[in-house]
Design a protein around this motif. Structure first.
Motif, PDB file in Angstrom:
ATOM      1  N   PHE A 161       3.566  -4.254  -5.092  1.00 14.63           N
ATOM      2  CA  PHE A 161       4.552  -3.560  -4.267  1.00 14.63           C
ATOM      3  C   PHE A 161       5.967  -3.973  -4.684  1.00 14.63           C
ATOM      4  CE2 PHE A 161       2.124  -2.324  -0.129  1.00 14.63           C
ATOM      5  CZ  PHE A 161       1.512  -1.289  -0.817  1.00 14.63           C
ATOM      6  N   GLY A 162       6.122  -5.222  -5.123  1.00 10.48           N
ATOM      7  CA  GLY A 162       7.415  -5.654  -5.635  1.00 10.48           C
ATOM      8  C   GLY A 162       7.814  -4.878  -6.877  1.00 10.48           C
ATOM      9  N   GLY A 163       6.853  -4.586  -7.757  1.00 13.80           N
ATOM     10  CA  GLY A 163       7.132  -3.775  -8.932  1.00 13.80           C
ATOM     11  C   GLY A 163       7.501  -2.348  -8.559  1.00 13.80           C
ATOM     12  N   LEU A 164       6.812  -1.795  -7.560  1.00 12.10           N
ATOM     13  CA  LEU A 164       7.167  -0.477  -7.034  1.00 12.10           C
ATOM     14  C   LEU A 164       8.597  -0.482  -6.520  1.00 12.10           C
ATOM     15  CD1 LEU A 164       6.247   2.416  -6.044  1.00 12.10           C
ATOM     16  CD2 LEU A 164       5.620   1.277  -3.884  1.00 12.10           C
ATOM     17  N   PHE A 165       8.967  -1.541  -5.806  1.00 11.15           N
ATOM     18  CA  PHE A 165      10.319  -1.662  -5.272  1.00 11.15           C
ATOM     19  C   PHE A 165      11.351  -1.731  -6.397  1.00 11.15           C
ATOM     20  CE2 PHE A 165      13.803  -4.522  -3.999  1.00 11.15           C
ATOM     21  CZ  PHE A 165      14.362  -3.767  -2.968  1.00 11.15           C
ATOM     22  N   VAL A 166      11.050  -2.463  -7.459  1.00 12.09           N
ATOM     23  CA  VAL A 166      11.978  -2.564  -8.590  1.00 12.09           C
ATOM     24  C   VAL A 166      12.218  -1.181  -9.197  1.00 12.09           C
ATOM     25  CG1 VAL A 166      12.262  -3.470 -10.935  1.00 12.09           C
ATOM     26  CG2 VAL A 166      11.457  -4.966  -9.101  1.00 12.09           C
ATOM     27  N   VAL A 167      11.162  -0.407  -9.378  1.00 10.51           N
ATOM     28  CA  VAL A 167      11.316   0.945  -9.926  1.00 10.51           C
ATOM     29  C   VAL A 167      12.135   1.808  -8.972  1.00 10.51           C
ATOM     30  CG1 VAL A 167      10.102   3.022 -10.685  1.00 10.51           C
ATOM     31  CG2 VAL A 167       9.174   0.763 -11.245  1.00 10.51           C
ATOM     32  N   SER A 184       3.158  -4.569 -12.847  1.00  7.17           N
ATOM     33  CA  SER A 184       2.043  -3.901 -12.160  1.00  7.17           C
ATOM     34  C   SER A 184       2.512  -3.064 -10.971  1.00  7.17           C
ATOM     35  CB  SER A 184       1.034  -4.944 -11.673  1.00  7.17           C
ATOM     36  OG  SER A 184       0.634  -5.798 -12.710  1.00  7.17           O
ATOM     37  N   PRO A 185       3.482  -2.160 -11.168  1.00  7.24           N
ATOM     38  CA  PRO A 185       3.997  -1.402 -10.024  1.00  7.24           C
ATOM     39  C   PRO A 185       2.921  -0.539  -9.376  1.00  7.24           C
ATOM     40  CG  PRO A 185       4.761  -0.466 -12.106  1.00  7.24           C
ATOM     41  CD  PRO A 185       4.116  -1.770 -12.441  1.00  7.24           C
ATOM     42  N   SER A 186       2.887  -0.554  -8.063  1.00  2.00           N
ATOM     43  CA  SER A 186       1.879   0.200  -7.297  1.00  2.00           C
ATOM     44  C   SER A 186       2.323   1.653  -7.168  1.00  2.00           C
ATOM     45  CB  SER A 186       1.684  -0.442  -5.923  1.00  2.00           C
ATOM     46  OG  SER A 186       1.163  -1.745  -6.052  1.00  2.00           O
ATOM     47  N   LEU A 187       2.273   2.360  -8.277  1.00  2.00           N
ATOM     48  CA  LEU A 187       2.796   3.720  -8.335  1.00  2.00           C
ATOM     49  C   LEU A 187       1.901   4.724  -7.629  1.00  2.00           C
ATOM     50  CD1 LEU A 187       3.913   3.517 -12.066  1.00  2.00           C
ATOM     51  CD2 LEU A 187       5.429   3.533 -10.075  1.00  2.00           C
ATOM     52  N   TRP A 188       0.722   4.294  -7.183  1.00  2.00           N
ATOM     53  CA  TRP A 188      -0.147   5.167  -6.404  1.00  2.00           C
ATOM     54  C   TRP A 188       0.416   5.410  -4.998  1.00  2.00           C
ATOM     55  CZ3 TRP A 188      -1.312   2.378  -2.140  1.00  2.00           C
ATOM     56  CH2 TRP A 188      -1.343   0.984  -2.263  1.00  2.00           C
ATOM     57  N   TRP A 189       1.448   4.644  -4.628  1.00  2.00           N
ATOM     58  CA  TRP A 189       1.967   4.728  -3.265  1.00  2.00           C
ATOM     59  C   TRP A 189       2.325   6.165  -2.875  1.00  2.00           C
ATOM     60  CZ3 TRP A 189       2.015   1.991   0.986  1.00  2.00           C
ATOM     61  CH2 TRP A 189       2.854   2.387   2.028  1.00  2.00           C
ATOM     62  N   ASN A 190       1.831   6.568  -1.708  1.00  2.00           N
ATOM     63  CA  ASN A 190       2.142   7.872  -1.107  1.00  2.00           C
ATOM     64  C   ASN A 190       1.982   9.004  -2.116  1.00  2.00           C
ATOM     65  OD1 ASN A 190       2.774   9.567   0.968  1.00  2.00           O
ATOM     66  ND2 ASN A 190       4.810   8.733   1.352  1.00  2.00           N
ATOM     67  N   CYS A 215       5.521  -4.143 -17.248  1.00  2.00           N
ATOM     68  CA  CYS A 215       4.302  -4.763 -17.774  1.00  2.00           C
ATOM     69  C   CYS A 215       3.145  -4.558 -16.809  1.00  2.00           C
ATOM     70  CB  CYS A 215       4.514  -6.249 -18.060  1.00  2.00           C
ATOM     71  SG  CYS A 215       4.940  -7.247 -16.630  1.00  2.00           S
ATOM     72  N   ILE A 216       1.954  -4.664 -17.372  1.00  2.00           N
ATOM     73  CA  ILE A 216       0.722  -4.506 -16.608  1.00  2.00           C
ATOM     74  C   ILE A 216      -0.360  -5.304 -17.320  1.00  2.00           C
ATOM     75  CG2 ILE A 216      -0.179  -2.473 -17.836  1.00  2.00           C
ATOM     76  CD1 ILE A 216      -0.841  -1.315 -15.017  1.00  2.00           C
ATOM     77  N   GLY A 217      -1.431  -5.629 -16.613  1.00  2.02           N
ATOM     78  CA  GLY A 217      -2.511  -6.401 -17.197  1.00  2.02           C
ATOM     79  C   GLY A 217      -3.604  -5.530 -17.794  1.00  2.02           C
ATOM     80  N   GLU A 218      -4.223  -6.025 -18.845  1.00  2.00           N
ATOM     81  CA  GLU A 218      -5.334  -5.314 -19.484  1.00  2.00           C
ATOM     82  C   GLU A 218      -6.473  -5.057 -18.501  1.00  2.00           C
ATOM     83  OE1 GLU A 218      -8.174  -6.036 -23.406  1.00  2.00           O
ATOM     84  OE2 GLU A 218      -7.514  -7.750 -22.206  1.00  2.00           O
ATOM     85  N   LEU A 219      -6.654  -5.966 -17.543  1.00  2.00           N
ATOM     86  CA  LEU A 219      -7.768  -5.845 -16.605  1.00  2.00           C
ATOM     87  C   LEU A 219      -7.440  -4.981 -15.391  1.00  2.00           C
ATOM     88  CD1 LEU A 219      -9.063  -9.531 -16.663  1.00  2.00           C
ATOM     89  CD2 LEU A 219      -9.786  -7.589 -18.068  1.00  2.00           C
ATOM     90  N   GLU A 220      -6.253  -4.405 -15.362  1.00  2.00           N
ATOM     91  CA  GLU A 220      -5.898  -3.532 -14.241  1.00  2.00           C
ATOM     92  C   GLU A 220      -6.333  -2.096 -14.528  1.00  2.00           C
ATOM     93  OE1 GLU A 220      -2.124  -4.396 -12.137  1.00  2.00           O
ATOM     94  OE2 GLU A 220      -1.670  -5.631 -13.884  1.00  2.00           O
ATOM     95  N   ASN A 221      -7.552  -1.971 -14.995  1.00  2.00           N
ATOM     96  CA  ASN A 221      -8.056  -0.652 -15.345  1.00  2.00           C
ATOM     97  C   ASN A 221      -8.654   0.049 -14.123  1.00  2.00           C
ATOM     98  OD1 ASN A 221     -10.977  -1.505 -15.230  1.00  2.00           O
ATOM     99  ND2 ASN A 221     -10.261  -2.822 -16.902  1.00  2.00           N
ATOM    100  N   LYS A 222      -8.893   1.312 -14.272  1.00  2.00           N
ATOM    101  CA  LYS A 222      -9.339   2.126 -13.141  1.00  2.00           C
ATOM    102  C   LYS A 222     -10.697   1.671 -12.629  1.00  2.00           C
ATOM    103  CE  LYS A 222      -9.619   6.966 -11.726  1.00  2.00           C
ATOM    104  NZ  LYS A 222      -9.440   8.384 -12.164  1.00  2.00           N
ATOM    105  N   ILE A 284      -1.128 -11.839 -13.207  1.00  2.00           N
ATOM    106  CA  ILE A 284      -0.108 -11.472 -14.180  1.00  2.00           C
ATOM    107  C   ILE A 284       1.259 -12.085 -13.925  1.00  2.00           C
ATOM    108  CG2 ILE A 284       0.704  -9.393 -12.994  1.00  2.00           C
ATOM    109  CD1 ILE A 284       0.786  -8.017 -15.739  1.00  2.00           C
ATOM    110  N   THR A 285       1.505 -12.639 -12.758  1.00  2.00           N
ATOM    111  CA  THR A 285       2.869 -13.020 -12.386  1.00  2.00           C
ATOM    112  C   THR A 285       3.525 -13.972 -13.384  1.00  2.00           C
ATOM    113  OG1 THR A 285       2.408 -12.677 -10.043  1.00  2.00           O
ATOM    114  CG2 THR A 285       4.298 -14.052 -10.588  1.00  2.00           C
TER     115      THR A 285
END
Length: 300
Positions: A161-167, A184-190, A215-222, A284-285
């Protein structure tokens, strides 16, 4: 902004903790301030400023990186500021951050985090604009009065959510910070509204004077994300999840954002994106802060 209390940090030497009440948010925030050991040059020059969301998650890693980075000449003179909540806040930070870091109200999500954490109270979402105004208009000037920092040479960072906020900050108040580090921005929001806003901003506005590291992690896959928010959760919680969260494609959304921002052409605008091998949404932090800050400040 009213500063309610200042104290020395009992855990990290040379650090200071402020408890503050913003003018337009009815809450108290815990602000942790630390500097690396590199001296600020004489002659009136001031150090750069890094502001991180989620002190409860980022504060320790940021403090360690800033301190060791000065010894190894990996970072310039910096003041690192992580912003969170009093440690005994009720509801806890995992609920409060939903209010401050999300760019729009989404009532369907509001019961989710209390159910997942056992918190007894939920909070309204969609407070990102008020929180951003607090950081930019209230906290930065107060820090510049108390410490030798340049409020016009500031970096904003956050994860999830912090990454979403930065964007969101980049798209809506781009002049507030010189550098933006979104992990890892939570771009799925709303229903992925921030991706739509990014496309609109790129099409309708000139590129800002800003440098962006994503940036995002390799393991943050669907597949992993679907498992975490699918079979691993009790049905009582799973039934509360909005479809956009349960079916989120973190990496797919990430690359859409990267490609969208790369279309923003400007002499003093840049975008860099990186996927960290073997890192997950939860791990990832440290990598995000280390690589992201060193890249944004030109030290690697």
């Amino acid at each position: 902004m009213k500063i309610l209390e200042k104290r020395h940090d009992d855990l990290f030497s040379g650090s200071e903790v402020w408890f503050v009440r913003p003018d337009h948010i009815d809450d108290v925030f815990r602000v942790c301030v630390t500097s690396n050991a590199a001296p600020v040059p004489a002659g009136g020059d001031r150090a750069s400023l890094v502001i991180a969301t989620d002190a409860e998650l980022s504060g320790g890693a940021l403090r360690s990186l800033v301190g060791s980075g000065a010894v190894g000449l990996d970072l310039p003179p910096l003041y690192a500021v992580s912003v969170g909540y009093p440690l005994d806040a009720e509801p806890p930070f995992v609920v409060r951050r939903n209010r401050d870091l999300t760019p729009s109200a989404w009532p369907a999500f509001e019961p989710v985090m209390p159910a997942m954490t056992g918190a007894s109270v939920s909070m309204a979402t969609g407070g990102a604009d008020a929180y951003l105004a607090f950081l930019d208009e209230e906290l930065k000037p107060a820090l510049a009065e108390a410490f030798p920092v340049d409020p016009d040479d500031a970096t904003l960072t956050g994860q999830s959510f912090g990454g979403l906020f930065v964007v969101h900050a980049l798209l809506t108040r781009p002049a507030a910070f010189r550098r933006y580090l979104a992990g890892s921005p939570s771009l799925w929001w709303n229903d992925r509204e921030t991706l739509r806003r990014a496309a609109e901003a790129v099409a309708d506005s000139p590129a800002p004077s800003a440098h962006v590291y994503l940036c995002i992690g390799e393991l943050e896959n669907k597949a992993r994300f679907g498992r975490q928010f699918g079979p691993m959760l009790p049905e009582a919680i799973r039934s509360l999840l909005p479809a956009a969260m349960a079916a989120g494609d973190m990496q797919g959304d990430f690359f859409v954002l990267e490609q969208t921002l790369r279309e923003w052409k400007g002499e003093d605008f840049s975008v860099e994106a990186h996927m960290f091998p073997e890192e997950s949404h939860e791990s990832i932090t440290g990598a995000m802060l280390s690589r992201g800050l060193r890249r944004l400040y030109g030290y690697v």
